[in-house]
Scaffold this active site. Structure first.
Site, short mmCIF file in Angstrom:
data_model
loop_
_atom_site.label_atom_id
_atom_site.label_comp_id
_atom_site.label_asym_id
_atom_site.label_seq_id
_atom_site.Cartn_x
_atom_site.Cartn_y
_atom_site.Cartn_z
N LYS A 129 0.85 -1.19 0.00
CA LYS A 129 0.00 0.00 0.00
C LYS A 129 0.88 1.24 0.00
O LYS A 129 1.89 1.31 0.74
CB LYS A 129 -0.89 -0.04 1.24
CG LYS A 129 -1.94 1.04 1.36
CD LYS A 129 -2.81 0.77 2.58
CE LYS A 129 -3.92 1.79 2.76
NZ LYS A 129 -4.80 1.45 3.91
N SER A 170 -9.49 1.53 2.86
CA SER A 170 -8.61 2.31 1.98
C SER A 170 -7.50 1.47 1.35
O SER A 170 -6.77 1.96 0.48
CB SER A 170 -7.97 3.47 2.78
OG SER A 170 -7.07 2.98 3.76
N SER A 213 -10.10 -0.56 6.98
CA SER A 213 -9.42 -0.45 5.69
C SER A 213 -8.75 -1.72 5.19
O SER A 213 -8.22 -1.74 4.09
CB SER A 213 -8.39 0.68 5.74
OG SER A 213 -9.03 1.92 5.83
#
Length: 554
Positions: free
Chosen positions: A192, A264, A288
């Site tokens: 990420k 996310s 997330s």
């Protein structure tokens, strides 16, 4: 995280003194009418005489704020206080499992190389260990898939191709010489894009930071390099870790390109689900990992708070941020977690919690007592049949299911802890006005939330952390005698356990009527990821949901 906004005005008092400050050399004098108006925001009822007595202190506080703002605070600077999720009476449980990986099944290189896309980490590791394929070949295979499918999925911020090929060749050389580092040696992965990586941009998914480079490797990147894994890509996150919209567009779930992958950890889940990488690293503050794992039909592990170092990661909430793996199965998550868990002085909370991890896949799940949120499972909700089938399968495996009720304290009313910390982490972004550059500008987007959160009083923030202590202690008592529990993936349990720091695994367990994947959530006792993953592996061995993958007709 858009659901947070309704709580900001209802659960959080709004401290106006920060707003009273101006950019002028001579600040506006603080008057009794100003203080009276401010206290209306807080729900306070001081008399005019009391407010008049406070005016000098209020002015001094404002001067203090102005002085403090002259000091540059990078996002990487953490508060001096450290959140500790360990209950006051916590005792470690007896050792569970033999801390050994089960012997891997024999794996053969498929005739159709495209089939490799959905092989598990364990299977790919065996192919590499037995020299049926090289890491360089495998890395080029996944880099090609990332290039082919990212234009539609929008899951990549940066390919790290040069680094990946360098690491892959080094892995091949070591394996050739008999220096085998373990099951991740030579395995491609993605991270990420809130985890810093030397030599590449770390954009946090946001326009103001899209050209940002940080001269360090995040702890997760370092530990995976030490395990021999190969970093192929930085993966998308919703802007500043909210949702699935970033400066490059909207990240999609490969099950339906008209749908977002949620957030996310949007790119991490999308890339794994599409077979662009065998695993990826995500992060969770308030859903997330769980949320995009559901949207993309993958297995996501949110570890106990403090188990994986966040050094080198973008800070949103110092007391809630957690890093964790997203993969195809519980076994794959365990392999990655084993490489990441442990102490790191750069993230002091890791020094407060247990640093060990034991594989427990040999354990007899018939000995487990697992709670389930009876009231949540009994209510009417979409795709309830999938969850009921999961409970039935666990009973069939011999797992004892025990009705459980969560603490009744309304956890949602203290989620302003997150927004207060986020506003502090991005204080300079807000005060500089650069928040205007961000893609999302609605009432429930970060620019407005950061501004609103400047009005949360320090006293109310501290009171909320004390209230959080009650939640932690209550949860510890309620889970005594249980080895974990289960909940529908989006019950109120999600907020509660992110506040208390409990580990969770989002597990695929079926599909909606529209053909989109669904998950159920397994929670573990604090710091008992081994037992939790053993339970999930037993469920996944008995079902095939974790083996399903989308057809990429684009």
């Amino acid at each position: 995280m858009k659901h947070l906004f309704p709580y900001l005005l209802g659960g959080a008092a709004c401290f106006a003194l920060g707003a009273l400050s101006t950019a002028a050399d001579t600040p506006t004098p603080i008057t009794v009418p100003m203080a009276r108006a401010a206290q209306e925001l807080f729900g306070l009822k001081f008399t005019d005489a009391q407010l008049d007595s406070a005016r000098q202190d209020l002015a001094e506080y404002r001067d203090n704020y102005a002085a403090n703002r002259k000091v540059t605070l990078a996002n990487s600077v953490a508060p001096a206080t450290i959140f500790n999720p360990v209950p006051s009476t916590w005792q470690p449980s007896p050792a569970f499992g033999n801390d050994k990986l089960p012997k891997a099944d024999k794996v053969k290189l498929p005739a159709n190389r495209e089939d490799l896309a959905f092989y598990s980490v364990r299977q790919l590791g065996e192919l590499l260990r037995s020299k049926q394929i090289s890491s360089e070949e495998l890395t080029k295979f996944y880099l090609d898939r990332l290039k082919r499918f990212d234009p539609k999925l929008r899951c990549v911020t940066s390919l790290t191709e040069e680094l990946a090929l360098q690491q892959a060749r080094a892995a091949d050389e070591e394996i050739k010489k008999g220096k085998y580092r373990g099951p991740l040696h030579g395995i491609p992965y993605g991270a990420k894009d809130l985890f810093s990586t030397k030599g590449y941009k770390t954009t946090w998914g946001s326009v103001p930071y899209k050209e940002q480079t940080l001269d360090e490797d995040a702890a997760v990147v370092t530990r995976l390099r030490e395990a021999g894994a190969v970093l192929c890509a930085k993966l998308t996150l919703g802007e500043l870790a909210m949702g699935d919209v970033w400066y490059g567009g909207k990240t999609r779930t490969p099950w339906n390109l008209e749908k977002g992958s949620s957030g996310s950890s949007a790119g991490s889940a999308s890339a794994v689900a599409a077979g662009l990488l065998p695993f990826a690293i995500g992060a969770e503050t308030l859903g997330s990992i769980v949320s995009p794992s559901t949207a993309c039909g993958v297995t996501g592990l949110r570890p106990s708070f403090g188990r994986i170092s966040r050094a080198g990661a973008m800070a949103l909430s110092w007391t809630m941020d957690k890093a964790g793996p997203i993969a195809r199965s519980a076994e794959d998550c365990a392999l990655v977690f084993d490489a990441l868990v442990g102490q790191d002085r750069r993230d002091p909370v890791t020094l407060l919690v247990p640093a060990d991890f034991r594989y427990a896949f040999d354990a007899d799940v018939k000995k487990l007592r697992i709670g389930y949120l009876k009231a949540d499972f009994e209510r009417a909700y979409p795709n309830k049949a999938n969850d009921e089938a999961t409970l039935a399968e666990l009973r069939k495996l011999g797992v004892e299911l025990v009705p459980l009720e969560l603490p009744q304290l309304p956890a949602n009313d203290i989620t302003y802890l997150l927004t207060a910390e986020g506003a502090a982490a991005f204080d300079d972004l807000t005060r500089s006005g650069r928040d205007k550059e961000m893609v999302n500008q609605g009432k429930s987007a970060w620019p407005n939330i950061f501004r609103s959160s400047r009005f949360i009083p320090a006293v109310e923030y501290i009171q909320a952390q004390r209230y959080r202590t009650l939640l932690i202690e209550d949860m510890y008592k309620r889970l005594q005698g249980l080895d974990g529990y289960m909940a529908p993936s989006f019950s109120r349990n999600l907020v509660l356990t992110n506040l208390t720091g409990h580990p969770a695994v989002a597990v695929p367990n079926g599909f909606t009527k529209e053909g989109l994947p669904q998950t159920i959530t397994f929670m573990g006792q604090l710091f008992e990821e081994g037992k939790l993953l053993a339970l999930v592996k037993a469920y996944q061995d008995a079902t095939t949901f974790d083996e399903q993958h989308p057809k990429l007709n684009f």
